[in-house]
Design a protein around this motif. Structure first.
Motif, PDB file in Angstrom:
ATOM      1  N   PRO B  89       0.845  -1.207   0.000  1.00 43.70           N
ATOM      2  CA  PRO B  89       0.000   0.000   0.000  1.00 43.70           C
ATOM      3  C   PRO B  89       0.881   1.259   0.000  1.00 43.70           C
ATOM      4  CG  PRO B  89      -0.078  -1.116   2.136  1.00 43.70           C
ATOM      5  CD  PRO B  89       0.733  -1.983   1.232  1.00 43.70           C
ATOM      6  N   ASP B  90       0.553   2.196  -0.893  1.00 48.31           N
ATOM      7  CA  ASP B  90       1.393   3.402  -1.076  1.00 48.31           C
ATOM      8  C   ASP B  90       1.543   4.206   0.200  1.00 48.31           C
ATOM      9  OD1 ASP B  90       1.442   2.725  -3.707  1.00 48.31           O
ATOM     10  OD2 ASP B  90      -0.135   4.148  -4.302  1.00 48.31           O
ATOM     11  N   ASN B  91       0.525   4.113   1.059  1.00 51.88           N
ATOM     12  CA  ASN B  91       0.474   5.016   2.226  1.00 51.88           C
ATOM     13  C   ASN B  91       1.069   4.381   3.484  1.00 51.88           C
ATOM     14  OD1 ASN B  91      -1.634   3.115   2.229  1.00 51.88           O
ATOM     15  ND2 ASN B  91      -2.941   4.402   3.492  1.00 51.88           N
ATOM     16  N   LEU B  92       1.818   3.313   3.342  1.00 53.20           N
ATOM     17  CA  LEU B  92       2.416   2.655   4.515  1.00 53.20           C
ATOM     18  C   LEU B  92       3.921   2.919   4.585  1.00 53.20           C
ATOM     19  CD1 LEU B  92       2.187   0.722   6.944  1.00 53.20           C
ATOM     20  CD2 LEU B  92       2.503  -1.190   5.351  1.00 53.20           C
ATOM     21  N   LYS B  93       4.352   3.496   5.685  1.00 54.32           N
ATOM     22  CA  LYS B  93       5.788   3.772   5.918  1.00 54.32           C
ATOM     23  C   LYS B  93       6.191   3.114   7.241  1.00 54.32           C
ATOM     24  CE  LYS B  93       4.735   6.670   2.714  1.00 54.32           C
ATOM     25  NZ  LYS B  93       4.747   6.272   1.354  1.00 54.32           N
ATOM     26  N   ILE B  94       7.406   2.626   7.275  1.00 56.28           N
ATOM     27  CA  ILE B  94       7.874   1.932   8.479  1.00 56.28           C
ATOM     28  C   ILE B  94       9.234   2.491   8.892  1.00 56.28           C
ATOM     29  CG2 ILE B  94       8.583  -0.305   9.448  1.00 56.28           C
ATOM     30  CD1 ILE B  94       6.647  -1.590   7.354  1.00 56.28           C
ATOM     31  N   ILE B  95       9.348   2.843  10.166  1.00 64.13           N
ATOM     32  CA  ILE B  95      10.651   3.239  10.714  1.00 64.13           C
ATOM     33  C   ILE B  95      11.102   2.153  11.691  1.00 64.13           C
ATOM     34  CG2 ILE B  95      11.866   4.882  12.202  1.00 64.13           C
ATOM     35  CD1 ILE B  95      10.105   7.091  11.077  1.00 64.13           C
ATOM     36  N   ILE B  96      12.282   1.608  11.455  1.00 58.77           N
ATOM     37  CA  ILE B  96      12.856   0.612  12.371  1.00 58.77           C
ATOM     38  C   ILE B  96      13.917   1.310  13.222  1.00 58.77           C
ATOM     39  CG2 ILE B  96      14.007  -1.636  12.574  1.00 58.77           C
ATOM     40  CD1 ILE B  96      13.255  -2.005   9.509  1.00 58.77           C
ATOM     41  N   LEU B  97      13.681   1.351  14.524  1.00 62.30           N
ATOM     42  CA  LEU B  97      14.675   1.912  15.440  1.00 62.30           C
ATOM     43  C   LEU B  97      15.494   0.746  15.981  1.00 62.30           C
ATOM     44  CD1 LEU B  97      12.396   4.454  17.331  1.00 62.30           C
ATOM     45  CD2 LEU B  97      14.035   4.931  15.490  1.00 62.30           C
ATOM     46  N   ASP B  98      16.704   0.648  15.498  1.00 62.49           N
ATOM     47  CA  ASP B  98      17.506  -0.556  15.739  1.00 62.49           C
ATOM     48  C   ASP B  98      18.611  -0.262  16.763  1.00 62.49           C
ATOM     49  OD1 ASP B  98      18.943  -2.864  15.641  1.00 62.49           O
ATOM     50  OD2 ASP B  98      19.432  -2.748  13.499  1.00 62.49           O
ATOM     51  N   ASN B  99      18.381  -0.706  17.998  1.00 61.23           N
ATOM     52  CA  ASN B  99      19.433  -0.565  19.016  1.00 61.23           C
ATOM     53  C   ASN B  99      20.085  -1.912  19.345  1.00 61.23           C
ATOM     54  OD1 ASN B  99      17.388  -1.761  20.422  1.00 61.23           O
ATOM     55  ND2 ASN B  99      17.014  -0.065  21.825  1.00 61.23           N
ATOM     56  N   GLU B 100      19.681  -2.931  18.584  1.00 63.08           N
ATOM     57  CA  GLU B 100      20.263  -4.279  18.695  1.00 63.08           C
ATOM     58  C   GLU B 100      20.056  -4.941  20.058  1.00 63.08           C
ATOM     59  OE1 GLU B 100      24.280  -4.229  17.195  1.00 63.08           O
ATOM     60  OE2 GLU B 100      23.649  -3.486  15.234  1.00 63.08           O
ATOM     61  N   ILE B 101      19.073  -4.390  20.799  1.00 62.88           N
ATOM     62  CA  ILE B 101      18.756  -5.030  22.088  1.00 62.88           C
ATOM     63  C   ILE B 101      17.240  -5.014  22.345  1.00 62.88           C
ATOM     64  CG2 ILE B 101      20.918  -4.578  23.329  1.00 62.88           C
ATOM     65  CD1 ILE B 101      19.485  -2.105  24.553  1.00 62.88           C
ATOM     66  N   TYR B 102      16.820  -5.907  23.253  1.00 58.63           N
ATOM     67  CA  TYR B 102      15.475  -5.820  23.819  1.00 58.63           C
ATOM     68  C   TYR B 102      15.587  -4.872  25.008  1.00 58.63           C
ATOM     69  CZ  TYR B 102      14.576 -10.147  21.191  1.00 58.63           C
ATOM     70  OH  TYR B 102      14.438 -11.095  20.202  1.00 58.63           O
ATOM     71  N   ALA B 103      15.421  -3.571  24.742  1.00 63.05           N
ATOM     72  CA  ALA B 103      15.717  -2.579  25.774  1.00 63.05           C
ATOM     73  C   ALA B 103      14.734  -2.640  26.938  1.00 63.05           C
ATOM     74  CB  ALA B 103      15.717  -1.178  25.157  1.00 63.05           C
ATOM     75  N   THR B 104      13.445  -2.839  26.615  1.00 62.27           N
ATOM     76  CA  THR B 104      12.422  -2.763  27.654  1.00 62.27           C
ATOM     77  C   THR B 104      12.595  -3.857  28.707  1.00 62.27           C
ATOM     78  OG1 THR B 104      10.988  -2.039  25.856  1.00 62.27           O
ATOM     79  CG2 THR B 104       9.940  -2.400  27.984  1.00 62.27           C
ATOM     80  N   THR B 105      13.143  -4.996  28.272  1.00 59.28           N
ATOM     81  CA  THR B 105      13.255  -6.137  29.190  1.00 59.28           C
ATOM     82  C   THR B 105      14.635  -6.246  29.840  1.00 59.28           C
ATOM     83  OG1 THR B 105      13.838  -7.545  27.322  1.00 59.28           O
ATOM     84  CG2 THR B 105      11.519  -7.520  27.984  1.00 59.28           C
ATOM     85  N   GLY B 106      15.466  -5.233  29.652  1.00 55.13           N
ATOM     86  CA  GLY B 106      16.737  -5.251  30.361  1.00 55.13           C
ATOM     87  C   GLY B 106      17.980  -5.278  29.492  1.00 55.13           C
ATOM     88  N   GLY B 107      17.790  -5.061  28.180  1.00 50.21           N
ATOM     89  CA  GLY B 107      18.955  -4.884  27.319  1.00 50.21           C
ATOM     90  C   GLY B 107      19.582  -6.166  26.785  1.00 50.21           C
ATOM     91  N   LEU B 157      12.473   3.017   6.592  1.00 50.07           N
ATOM     92  CA  LEU B 157      13.702   3.689   7.017  1.00 50.07           C
ATOM     93  C   LEU B 157      14.265   2.924   8.212  1.00 50.07           C
ATOM     94  CD1 LEU B 157      15.660   6.152   6.929  1.00 50.07           C
ATOM     95  CD2 LEU B 157      14.039   7.360   8.402  1.00 50.07           C
ATOM     96  N   HIS B 158      15.471   2.421   8.034  1.00 49.15           N
ATOM     97  CA  HIS B 158      16.139   1.686   9.115  1.00 49.15           C
ATOM     98  C   HIS B 158      17.168   2.615   9.758  1.00 49.15           C
ATOM     99  CE1 HIS B 158      19.636  -0.874  10.413  1.00 49.15           C
ATOM    100  NE2 HIS B 158      18.668  -1.363  11.155  1.00 49.15           N
ATOM    101  N   ILE B 159      17.084   2.751  11.068  1.00 48.76           N
ATOM    102  CA  ILE B 159      17.979   3.690  11.754  1.00 48.76           C
ATOM    103  C   ILE B 159      18.714   2.973  12.888  1.00 48.76           C
ATOM    104  CG2 ILE B 159      18.144   5.913  12.919  1.00 48.76           C
ATOM    105  CD1 ILE B 159      15.411   6.647  11.852  1.00 48.76           C
ATOM    106  N   ASN B 160      20.014   3.019  12.849  1.00 52.50           N
ATOM    107  CA  ASN B 160      20.803   2.526  13.979  1.00 52.50           C
ATOM    108  C   ASN B 160      20.804   3.595  15.063  1.00 52.50           C
ATOM    109  OD1 ASN B 160      22.585   1.208  11.423  1.00 52.50           O
ATOM    110  ND2 ASN B 160      22.066  -0.118  13.147  1.00 52.50           N
ATOM    111  N   VAL B 161      20.315   3.232  16.228  1.00 55.66           N
ATOM    112  CA  VAL B 161      20.252   4.212  17.323  1.00 55.66           C
ATOM    113  C   VAL B 161      21.026   3.706  18.544  1.00 55.66           C
ATOM    114  CG1 VAL B 161      18.018   5.172  16.620  1.00 55.66           C
ATOM    115  CG2 VAL B 161      18.075   3.225  18.194  1.00 55.66           C
ATOM    116  N   GLU B 162      21.304   4.648  19.439  1.00 55.50           N
ATOM    117  CA  GLU B 162      21.939   4.258  20.697  1.00 55.50           C
ATOM    118  C   GLU B 162      20.864   3.860  21.703  1.00 55.50           C
ATOM    119  OE1 GLU B 162      25.748   7.077  21.246  1.00 55.50           O
ATOM    120  OE2 GLU B 162      23.941   8.118  20.584  1.00 55.50           O
ATOM    121  N   GLU B 163      21.290   3.162  22.685  1.00 59.24           N
ATOM    122  CA  GLU B 163      20.390   2.681  23.724  1.00 59.24           C
ATOM    123  C   GLU B 163      19.813   3.854  24.520  1.00 59.24           C
ATOM    124  OE1 GLU B 163      20.951  -0.264  27.563  1.00 59.24           O
ATOM    125  OE2 GLU B 163      22.465  -0.213  25.999  1.00 59.24           O
ATOM    126  N   ASP B 164      18.500   3.791  24.819  1.00 63.20           N
ATOM    127  CA  ASP B 164      17.907   4.824  25.673  1.00 63.20           C
ATOM    128  C   ASP B 164      18.475   4.719  27.086  1.00 63.20           C
ATOM    129  OD1 ASP B 164      16.158   6.027  23.788  1.00 63.20           O
ATOM    130  OD2 ASP B 164      14.824   4.301  23.961  1.00 63.20           O
TER     131      ASP B 164
END
Lengths: 164, 186
Positions: B89-107, B157-164
């Motif tokens: 679908p033309d109207n679907l955009k996805i941003i992947i915030l990639d910190n390479e960890i499961y941050a919410t559960t303890g990294g 859009l795939h973005i490598n981010v730092e850990e919160d």
């Protein structure tokens, strides 16, 4: 036996514009009819929980989608029920093929799920109806009434040969 | 740059015509705190934000649907990207915030570092805008948002981010309230 085209006409009258799921041979004719339909589009999902996600997103966008899957999918789908559809109180109509009703040496993969299908639905707290024979419209009326009143997931079990 | 800063930077790009689906955990909490409300804030259903976004995009073709997901969620729902690649679908955009960890559960580490996102998306026939490495080039973020959100086709859009630094509090709205407010606002 229920004609696929009659079910689709019924669902179209009830404002369903989309369907999604994972096929079962019990739904072969129904899926062929959906393919011909100009009123109801089908999205081929890769997994049953994905299909729940699609249907929930479609509902949040204020439109109605029904689902099609084999009862094996009920085992895949647990978290999509409990932490999405049921948690957010999103009404969903799901047609589930009732495989493994009888001991089957040719298809042993369905036997265990067949034995626990209704227990699984009861455990999830999902009301279900076995749809067969002449009164299928009344069964669907009842299921949709329940779905809309409670904003809940409802399942329609479909045995072999029930839909042609 | 951290994931929460990326989400906060999206603010000026979000209009009434943008519908956001945010993945469970930190991403939905940050979306709730930093972006206009109401949006779809997932509490559970890990792996499903992309499929929910697909359904929403099909139901609301005149609106822009933006899925914001972490890498753990994206990888769990990876097969739904093949479905999206098929229907596009033309109207679907996805941003992947990639910190390479499961941050919410303890990294705990995800397996994201093994994935070449660009080749993956290319293989699925989905338009993408490179992997944005904000550690190296933070100034490109707004430009990337602009390109993504004005794209006329399904795009990622795939973005490598730092850990919160820390986890935010849970969203105060109950799930049913989230649904009702979101649907009322469309």
């Amino acid at each position: 036996m229920i004609k696929s085209v009659d079910i689709l006409n019924y669902l179209s009258e009830k404002n369903f514009e989309l369907s999604t799921g994972v096929p079962c041979s019990y739904f072969k004719e129904l899926l062929i009819e959906i393919g011909k339909s100009t009123d109801i589009q089908y999205i081929a999902a890769t997994r049953e929980d994905e299909a729940v996600g699609i249907a929930c997103g479609y509902y949040l966008g204020k439109k109605n989608c029904f689902l099609i899957m084999q009862n094996s999918g009920l085992a895949t789908i647990g978290d999509a029920f409990t932490s999405l559809a049921q948690l957010y109180e999103i009404p969903l109509l799901i047609f589930v093929s009732y495989r493994g009703l009888e001991p089957d040496k040719t298809f042993p993969e369905h036997v265990i799920m067949g034995k626990v299908t209704e227990a699984v639905l009861k455990a999830y707290g999902i009301p279900y109806w076995n749809m067969k024979g002449e009164n299928w419209r009344k069964i669907l009326d009842k299921a949709l009434e329940r779905m809309n009143e409670d904003s809940s997931v409802v399942c329609i079990l479909v045995e072999k040969g029930a839909i042609i | 740059m951290r994931g929460e800063e990326v989400i906060a930077s999206l603010k000026e790009f979000i209009s009434d015509d943008t519908l956001i689906v945010s993945s469970n955990g930190n991403v939905s909490r940050q979306t709730y705190n930093f972006l206009p409300r109401p949006q779809v804030y997932l509490r559970g259903s890990m792996g499903l934000p992309m499929s929910i976004g697909l359904g929403l995009a099909l139901a609301q073709p005149e609106k822009q649907v933006l899925v914001i997901t972490g890498d753990g969620n994206f990888l769990m729902g990876l097969s739904s990207m093949t479905t999206i690649g098929n229907y596009k679908p033309d109207n679907l955009k996805i941003i992947i915030l990639d910190n390479e960890i499961y941050a919410t559960t303890g990294g705990q580490e995800t397996v994201s570092s093994t994935v070449d996102y660009l080749k993956l998306l290319e293989g699925l026939g989905i338009q993408h805008y490179g992997s944005l490495n904000l550690v190296k080039s933070p100034s490109k973020l707004l430009e990337a948002f602009e390109i993504l959100l004005t794209s006329k086709q399904t795009a990622v859009l795939h973005i490598n981010v730092e850990e919160d630094i820390e986890n935010l509090e849970n969203i105060p709205w109950q799930p049913k309230e989230i649904k009702n407010k979101f649907m009322k606002n469309i």
